[in-house]
Design an enzyme around this catalytic site. Sequence first.
Site, short mmCIF file in Angstrom:
data_model
loop_
_atom_site.label_atom_id
_atom_site.label_comp_id
_atom_site.label_asym_id
_atom_site.label_seq_id
_atom_site.Cartn_x
_atom_site.Cartn_y
_atom_site.Cartn_z
N GLY A 80 0.87 -1.29 -0.06
CA GLY A 80 0.12 0.09 0.07
C GLY A 80 0.81 1.06 0.05
CD GLN A 129 3.01 5.96 2.71
OE1 GLN A 129 2.30 5.35 2.22
NE2 GLN A 129 3.88 5.22 3.16
CB CYS A 181 4.74 2.20 7.25
SG CYS A 181 4.43 3.75 6.53
CG LEU A 182 6.46 1.19 1.52
CD1 LEU A 182 5.86 1.28 0.03
CD2 LEU A 182 7.54 -0.06 1.49
CG HIS A 213 -1.06 1.37 7.17
ND1 HIS A 213 -0.05 0.84 8.31
CD2 HIS A 213 -0.34 2.00 6.39
CE1 HIS A 213 0.91 1.31 7.82
NE2 HIS A 213 0.97 2.17 6.84
CD GLU A 214 -1.20 2.38 2.66
OE1 GLU A 214 -0.67 3.65 2.66
OE2 GLU A 214 -0.47 1.26 3.20
CG HIS A 231 0.14 6.95 5.17
ND1 HIS A 231 1.30 7.45 5.92
CD2 HIS A 231 0.22 5.84 5.04
CE1 HIS A 231 2.02 6.33 6.01
NE2 HIS A 231 1.62 5.27 5.69
#
Length: 172
Positions: free
Chosen positions: A46, A51, A94-95, A136-137, A140
């Site tokens: 994701g 991000q 998470c990235l 989660h996304e 953000h």
Amino acid sequence: MALLPIIVAPDPRLKTKAKRVEHVDDETRQLMDDMLSTMYAAPGIGLAAPQVGIAKRILVVDCAKDGEPPNPLRIVNPEILGSSDEVVIYNEGCLSLPEHYADVERPAKIKLRYLDHQNEIRVLEAEGLLSTCIQHEMDHLDGTLFVDHITALKRNIILRKLAKAKRAKVTA
Ligand code: NI
């Protein structure tokens, strides 16, 4: 297709509230394609626009399992219509917080309304990993990271390590 640089925490751009998209146009479609390429290359399941430094309510996910065909979802202006009382715990990563993981509790099932890549309204019911990943996304888009769901002590340990790694990179 372009790979976009992924912002790593701590960074104020990861803590801002993203703006709604008025209309899904070619520029938005290109951004979502680039976000998918970036996510697959990372690799991740994701990615949210903040991000990659774009403060818009856009995210992409693909929770297909190994061996399954890709299942990319392009999601704009997502809204949760309902969520289950039942919760699940996933060990999330998470990235933007590379190499750090923590158990996060979230509703097991969600009902979601969003705009797709053709500016059409869609409703999706998600459970399992897809449900967790979308939540989660979506976090953000409001400047929330998975570490904001855990204790301040654990959060500060992770953020301090990331800040230290960043300083080491700059001076290297
Ligand atoms: Ni993330």
